[in-house]
Each structure stands twice: as structure tokens, then as C-alpha cells.
Design an enzyme around this catalytic site. Sequence first.
Site, short mmCIF file in Angstrom:
data_model
loop_
_atom_site.label_atom_id
_atom_site.label_comp_id
_atom_site.label_asym_id
_atom_site.label_seq_id
_atom_site.Cartn_x
_atom_site.Cartn_y
_atom_site.Cartn_z
N ARG A 53 0.94 -1.03 0.07
CA ARG A 53 0.61 -0.03 -0.27
C ARG A 53 0.61 1.35 0.06
O ARG A 53 1.60 1.01 -0.22
CB ARG A 53 -0.61 -0.31 1.00
N GLN A 206 -2.03 2.09 10.27
CA GLN A 206 -0.76 2.31 9.43
C GLN A 206 0.63 3.67 10.31
O GLN A 206 1.17 2.80 9.82
CB GLN A 206 -1.03 3.27 8.27
N ASP A 247 -2.33 10.70 -2.21
CA ASP A 247 -2.73 10.19 -3.10
C ASP A 247 -2.50 10.69 -4.19
O ASP A 247 -2.58 9.63 -5.36
CB ASP A 247 -3.33 8.59 -2.00
O1 MRU Z 1 -4.46 3.27 2.91
P1 MRU Z 1 -3.11 3.82 1.99
O2 MRU Z 1 -2.08 2.75 3.59
O3 MRU Z 1 -2.45 3.06 0.73
O4 MRU Z 1 -2.63 5.47 2.07
C1 MRU Z 1 -1.78 5.38 2.21
C2 MRU Z 1 -1.61 6.86 2.19
O5 MRU Z 1 -2.38 7.97 2.51
C3 MRU Z 1 0.07 7.52 1.74
O6 MRU Z 1 0.25 8.58 3.10
C4 MRU Z 1 -0.38 7.81 0.68
O7 MRU Z 1 -0.17 7.38 0.35
C5 MRU Z 1 1.66 8.52 0.48
S1 MRU Z 1 2.09 7.56 0.58
C6 MRU Z 1 3.50 7.68 0.32
#
Ligand code: MRU
Length: 366
Positions: A53, A206, A247
Amino acid sequence: MNKEGERFRPIWIDLQADVVKVIDQRALPHEQVIMDLNSVDQVIFAIREMVVRGAPLIGVTGAYGIFIALKNDKYNGDATYIENDAEKITNARPTAVNLAWGVNRTLSAVLPEKDPARQIDIARRVAGEIAEEEVENSRNIGQYGVKLIEEIARKKFGKPVNILTHCNAGSLACIEYGTATAPIYAAREKGINVHVWVDETRPLNQGARLTAWELGKYGVPHTVIPDNAGGHLMQHAMVDMVIVGTDRSTYTGDVANKIGTYLKALAAKDNNIPFYIALPVSTIDRSLEKGLNHIPIEKRSAEEVHYMEGLNSQNKLEKIKITPKNSTTVNYGFDVTPARLITGLITNKGICKATSNDIQQLLQPK
Ligand code: MRU
């Protein structure tokens, strides 16, 4: 897995076996599980179930997904076959713009070539190039961002610079160095005294699981906090700056990131604390002007809110239910922070204000 402090990667290709391997981030930090990706279904599962992720890593995994699709015995050189797989991979998760970007870049490099064997070589090369570019992007984000930390450190006369971050925008979400963590690792390399407030980041934690794990691995002092503690710490001048990832960002500077980021931006604004977004320019969606109601926001399963996972007294990973039997939940994965709440964007091409003029200028080829 590698030794303490040594850089690791969340995805790599075992060249001998010609197999793509990933760290199963669902089991971290308590178990280190390596998963092989041998089919398009496994790639889609790994992205959707968050084995992998984070926007840049999802982009690289999508790119390798084309390589894996081409290696499938059923593939007979028919372009429609690969285009269908590409679409299925791209639809694994909606918010991170890097997924479609990584898949399309690899697909468009492969399709002009008609020989299946050479198509596989091209896909393997392009996916590898995207991975190396993301490492370079993260390094550059680190070099630009560390200047902001140095500036604050000068005013603090050696006392720690307290940086708050949300979710995991670290090496585990990229390939190496991360985005939000890159300036922090660069500061450590320069011997600057930093301390990181790590939002736990419910519902999948996370921050508490992944960011705390990698900061610990790289010897960065940090404290895990409940998501709702950040505002209080800001009111009490215990936060010097906020750095988070994204994202998908619009060309006007609106930013989508893990749910809860918008609330941190509001608290930072209310307390005059610099609020930075760290991102590779591959995460800027140049087709989007406005963020709110335009960036697709993922809605994930209710289970993720009903349950929490962790180590039980037998040191085994266990899922426990935290909500009452008849309660319902809703689980939005991301929210949008409007440009007006953002101090600046720390990109691999430099730092700029979150405005369309400044972003356009930054994206101008040098
Ligand atoms: O749901 P996730 O764990 O994929 O969300 C990740 C995030 O929101 C991060 O901050 C984003 O992807 C930036 S990663 C460099």
C-alpha cells in the site's frame, strides 16, 4: 529481511526465479512475511487487501502487474488480453493516481512490441525503471525537505525538531526513503536532532504499525499517539511542523491523503504550524482542478472498523472485535485537504506553494 538500519525494499524482483516478491505489510510489525506475486489475481489481491500500500508502491506493483500478466501461459500476444488485465489491476483501488500511471506507462511501452518474449523484457525493465525513479524522487524530496527542518533546528538551538506525521508515507509506501519520511531520514543523516509524533492512523494503524516500525529500524526517535492527540500537542507548541504524504493531488494544490489528514491540517492552521505535503510529481493528477468531490475517495469494508488486529498473550496475531453486536460502521479511506490549508508541497523537483501557478512553474521542464 535485511539487518537493522540497513535499507530495505517492500518490493523486488528475484532475478534468478524471475518472480516479483513483496513484504506482506498486513503482518508487520510483528511478523515479516514475504509473498510471491505470480498471477494478475495475486497482484489485484495484494493491492486491494493492502499487502502492498502507499501511492508510489501501488504504482510500481501495478507496473509489475503487466509484467506478470505477460508471463501468464494463457497470453498469446493478443493486446486485448493484456488491456483487460491492465484495467482489472487499475481498478484494484481508486484513490492513488500512481496505480493507473504505473500500469499505463508499462502498457504503452509494451504494446508496440509484437514478440511476447520481448514484451516481457520491456515490462520487467520499465517496472524496474519506475521503481528506481521513485527511489530518486524520494531522495530528492529528502534533500529539499531537510532544508525546512534545518531552518527550524537553527531556531531551536539543538533541541529536537518535533515533526508530526499521519499514516505511513515511508519506505514501506514507496521503495526507499519514503516521501514524508525522506526529509526526516535526511535530517538524521545530517545529525539533526528530530523527534516524530506518529499518528496511529485508525482503522488499519499504518502509523502505529508501519511508520513506528521503520522509524525504529532507522533509529529515529518517535512517539506513537492516538489520532486525536495532534491538535492538543499543537496547542501546547509540541509540534514544529507537519509532513504527510498524498495519494493524489490536483494541479491547483488540493490533496487527498489518509482519512484524518484534513483534521490535522485544520488544527495546524489554527495553531500557525507549517503543514507540508511530500510527494513525487508522479502523484500530481494534471487532469484535475478541484479535489473535493472530484478525487475518487475509496470506501473500504466495515470489518476494518469493527475489528482491530494485534499480538495476543501467546504472541500470535489475533483479530478482536471492538464494536457492539448491532452497531454499523462506515469506512472512508481518504479525505481531501484544500490547498488553502497547505503551507507547501515538498516534491522531487523542489518546494512550491500549493497554487496552480507555482505547481505549473515547478513542473516546467528545466
Ligand atoms: O491506504 P494506504 O495505506 O495505501 O494509504 C496510504 C497513504 O495515505 C499515504 O500517505 C500515501 O499513499 C502516500 S505514500 C508515499
